[in-house]
Design an enzyme around this catalytic site. Structure first.
Site, PDB file in Angstrom:
ATOM      1  CD  GLU A  90      18.274  50.640  55.497  1.00 49.38           C
ATOM      2  OE1 GLU A  90      17.169  50.111  55.235  1.00 49.38           O
ATOM      3  OE2 GLU A  90      18.995  51.152  54.628  1.00 49.38           O
ATOM      4  CB  CYS A 103      12.059  44.471  59.251  1.00 42.90           C
ATOM      5  SG  CYS A 103      13.011  43.853  57.860  1.00 42.90           S
ATOM      6  CB  CYS A 110      23.767  41.465  51.332  1.00 41.41           C
ATOM      7  SG  CYS A 110      23.142  39.798  50.993  1.00 41.41           S
ATOM      8  CB  CYS A 114      19.222  39.763  44.916  1.00 48.92           C
ATOM      9  SG  CYS A 114      19.284  38.202  45.823  1.00 48.92           S
ATOM     10  CB  CYS A 117      18.400  43.327  46.766  1.00 51.26           C
ATOM     11  SG  CYS A 117      18.470  43.592  48.542  1.00 51.26           S
ATOM     12  N   GLY A 157      21.243  41.915  54.611  1.00 52.91           N
ATOM     13  CA  GLY A 157      22.063  40.727  54.851  1.00 52.91           C
ATOM     14  C   GLY A 157      21.337  39.425  54.604  1.00 52.91           C
ATOM     15  CD  GLU A 158      20.585  34.404  53.077  1.00 54.44           C
ATOM     16  OE1 GLU A 158      19.752  34.997  52.377  1.00 54.44           O
ATOM     17  OE2 GLU A 158      20.277  33.469  53.849  1.00 54.44           O
ATOM     18  CB  SER A 189      13.534  36.325  54.769  1.00 53.59           C
ATOM     19  OG  SER A 189      13.466  36.354  53.362  1.00 53.59           O
ATOM     20  CB  SER A 212      13.982  35.451  48.632  1.00 54.11           C
ATOM     21  OG  SER A 212      13.819  36.080  49.879  1.00 54.11           O
ATOM     22  CG  LEU A 213      10.852  30.476  44.207  1.00 52.37           C
ATOM     23  CD1 LEU A 213      12.068  29.565  44.385  1.00 52.37           C
ATOM     24  CD2 LEU A 213       9.564  29.653  44.277  1.00 52.37           C
ATOM     25  CG  HIS A 214      12.403  36.983  44.355  1.00 50.65           C
ATOM     26  ND1 HIS A 214      11.291  37.525  44.974  1.00 50.65           N
ATOM     27  CD2 HIS A 214      13.431  37.211  45.197  1.00 50.65           C
ATOM     28  CE1 HIS A 214      11.660  38.065  46.136  1.00 50.65           C
ATOM     29  NE2 HIS A 214      12.936  37.885  46.303  1.00 50.65           N
ATOM     30  CG  ASN A 288       9.770  48.596  47.775  1.00 48.50           C
ATOM     31  OD1 ASN A 288       9.016  49.552  47.843  1.00 48.50           O
ATOM     32  ND2 ASN A 288       9.676  47.551  48.571  1.00 48.50           N
ATOM     33  CB  CYS A 329      15.724  46.215  54.300  1.00 47.27           C
ATOM     34  SG  CYS A 329      15.313  46.572  56.002  1.00 47.27           S
TER      35      CYS A 329
HETATM   36  N1  SAH Z   1      18.705  37.828  52.353  1.00 50.86           N
HETATM   37  C1  SAH Z   1      17.380  37.447  52.770  1.00 50.86           C
HETATM   38  C2  SAH Z   1      16.637  38.490  53.554  1.00 50.86           C
HETATM   39  C3  SAH Z   1      16.718  39.930  53.142  1.00 50.86           C
HETATM   40  S1  SAH Z   1      15.695  40.610  51.929  1.00 50.86           S
HETATM   41  C4  SAH Z   1      16.577  37.008  51.576  1.00 50.86           C
HETATM   42  O1  SAH Z   1      17.066  37.082  50.460  1.00 50.86           O
HETATM   43  O2  SAH Z   1      15.475  36.535  51.749  1.00 50.86           O
HETATM   44  C5  SAH Z   1      14.011  40.443  52.372  1.00 50.86           C
HETATM   45  C6  SAH Z   1      13.131  40.277  51.148  1.00 50.86           C
HETATM   46  O3  SAH Z   1      13.028  41.493  50.381  1.00 50.86           O
HETATM   47  C7  SAH Z   1      13.657  39.206  50.205  1.00 50.86           C
HETATM   48  O4  SAH Z   1      12.596  38.429  49.746  1.00 50.86           O
HETATM   49  C8  SAH Z   1      14.214  40.055  49.077  1.00 50.86           C
HETATM   50  O5  SAH Z   1      14.342  39.310  47.899  1.00 50.86           O
HETATM   51  C9  SAH Z   1      13.200  41.171  49.018  1.00 50.86           C
HETATM   52  N2  SAH Z   1      13.641  42.358  48.272  1.00 50.86           N
HETATM   53  C10 SAH Z   1      14.867  42.865  48.150  1.00 50.86           C
HETATM   54  N3  SAH Z   1      14.860  43.959  47.364  1.00 50.86           N
HETATM   55  C11 SAH Z   1      13.590  44.160  46.982  1.00 50.86           C
HETATM   56  C12 SAH Z   1      12.930  45.127  46.161  1.00 50.86           C
HETATM   57  N4  SAH Z   1      13.598  46.108  45.574  1.00 50.86           N
HETATM   58  N5  SAH Z   1      11.591  45.014  46.020  1.00 50.86           N
HETATM   59  C13 SAH Z   1      10.903  44.008  46.612  1.00 50.86           C
HETATM   60  N6  SAH Z   1      11.455  43.076  47.382  1.00 50.86           N
HETATM   61  C14 SAH Z   1      12.789  43.130  47.571  1.00 50.86           C
END
Ligand code: SAH
Length: 340
Positions: A90, A103, A110, A114, A117, A157-158, A189, A212-214, A288, A329
């Site tokens: 995508e 993007c 991946c 996570c 995701c 992907g990472e 990212s 991506s800390l979260h 999302n 994504c």
């Molecule tokens: N692998 C990389 C880049 C891809 S994801 C990373 O982890 O940063 C891009 C961003 O979208 C990351 O911050 C990821 O954690 C976030 N993301 C993934 N799924 C999501 C979701 N369902 N809602 C909100 N953010 C999400």
């Protein structure tokens, strides 16, 4: 098959030299490749015999639009591209006031796992080549007719798990004879691969690193992001601090707000403590919904934002684009795989 589009101009020149071509052919071919030609035949200033030879020995990657969805709300376009081997990835085109942003994906699937995701479901199939990452920029611009000025590596992907190819992509897309997109217009990212962040720091690229800390605590972060297990938030923040000191570039921290999981005041306070003194910036994202996940978007984004700001942290809340077209994504690819 030789992948010419993944080569830097010097490499192309060296390769064509082996085919007894003069040195200027390298740059000619480079320019064509970066304009998104769909056959070697189109390279009209190359000798016919050379074009024929190249089409027999080299692979010219041309992604095909498998699906394309345009948001009725904000004009965001989401592409699902089919690659030469049948895999799909995508790319999203977003229109901001400061310019059009794509993007891009860096891998097919991946491995980071996570839990929130969509890209993690099904694991990693393979890395994308530098050309396949670049193609997303070239062909999104070509198909949409919109000039691309910014890139975020936030697709499937990472990127740091495909380190060499991503670095080569950055060099290619940055090249003045190619797309010529400045490093300051590129964000990368990562879920936080510490050794790779250290390696990136030594290169001193002017791009923006997003982490991506979260979650600010190990218990929550390990539960959401397997990559955190056995490493921890402490060492990650140390690597980030080091990156900032070495490169002078502030890191942007992504934080998807999840109901009842990472959205408490105590977590905001802990996050502010982590960022103290490194001028980091927090980007709060509305989670999302992913069909396969029970996690729900938080209702405390404003409170969390205010709490961080009252502790001196700069915060933005990401504007949501393309919510009517599975623009998060991984979602469209996922849907496509399930429907087949
Ligand atoms: N692998 C990389 C880049 C891809 S994801 C990373 O982890 O940063 C891009 C961003 O979208 C990351 O911050 C990821 O954690 C976030 N993301 C993934 N799924 C999501 C979701 N369902 N809602 C909100 N953010 C999400």
């Amino acid at each position: 098959m030789i992948d010419l589009k993944s080569m830097a101009p010097e490499e192309l020149t060296a390769y064509l030299k082996e085919l007894n071509q003069p040195a200027f052919r390298g740059l000619q071919a480079f320019r064509w490749l970066h304009q998104g030609v769909e056959s070697f035949e189109e390279m009209s200033n190359l000798p016919k015999a050379l074009r024929e030879q190249l089409s027999q020995t080299c692979r010219l990657t041309v992604p095909v639009v498998e699906r394309k969805q345009t948001s009725q709300i904000d004009g965001t376009i989401k592409y699902l591209w089919r690659l030469w081997d049948g895999n799909c990835i995508e790319t999203v085109l977003m229109r901001y006031k400061h310019g059009n942003t794509v993007c891009v994906s860096s891998q097919v699937g991946c491995n980071m796992g996570c839990v929130f995701c969509a890209s993690a479901l099904g694991g990693k199939i393979r890395n994308l080549t530098p050309a396949e990452i670049l193609d997303q920029v070239i062909f999104t611009q070509k198909d949409s007719g919109e000039k691309i000025s910014n890139i975020v590596m936030m697709g499937i992907g990472e990127p740091l798990d495909n380190f060499e190819n991503v670095l080569q992509f950055l060099a290619l897309v940055n090249h003045p004879d190619g797309m010529n997109i400045g490093m300051r217009h590129i964000s990368l990212s990562t879920c936080g691969l510490i050794k790779k962040i250290d390696k990136l720091a030594t290169l001193g690229l002017q791009l923006t690193l997003s982490v991506s800390l979260h979650a600010p605590d190990d218990e929550t972060r390990s539960q959401l992001m397997p990559v955190n297990r056995g490493v921890g938030v402490g060492p990650l923040m140390e690597a980030c601090r080091h990156y900032f000191e070495v490169t002078g570039r502030r890191i942007s921290y992504e934080y998807a707000m999840i109901d009842g999981v990472n959205d408490t005041d105590a977590q905001a306070d802990r996050l502010a403590e982590l960022l103290y003194g490194q001028g980091g910036h927090v980007n709060l994202i509305t989670l999302n919904n992913v069909a396969e996940s029970p996690l729900k978007p938080s209702r405390r984004i404003r409170q969390f934002q205010q709490r961080l700001e009252s502790r001196g942290v700069t915060v933005t809340v990401r504007r949501k684009l393309g919510s009517d077209i599975d623009a998060s994504c991984g979602q469209l690819r996922r849907k496509h795989i399930q429907q087949q």
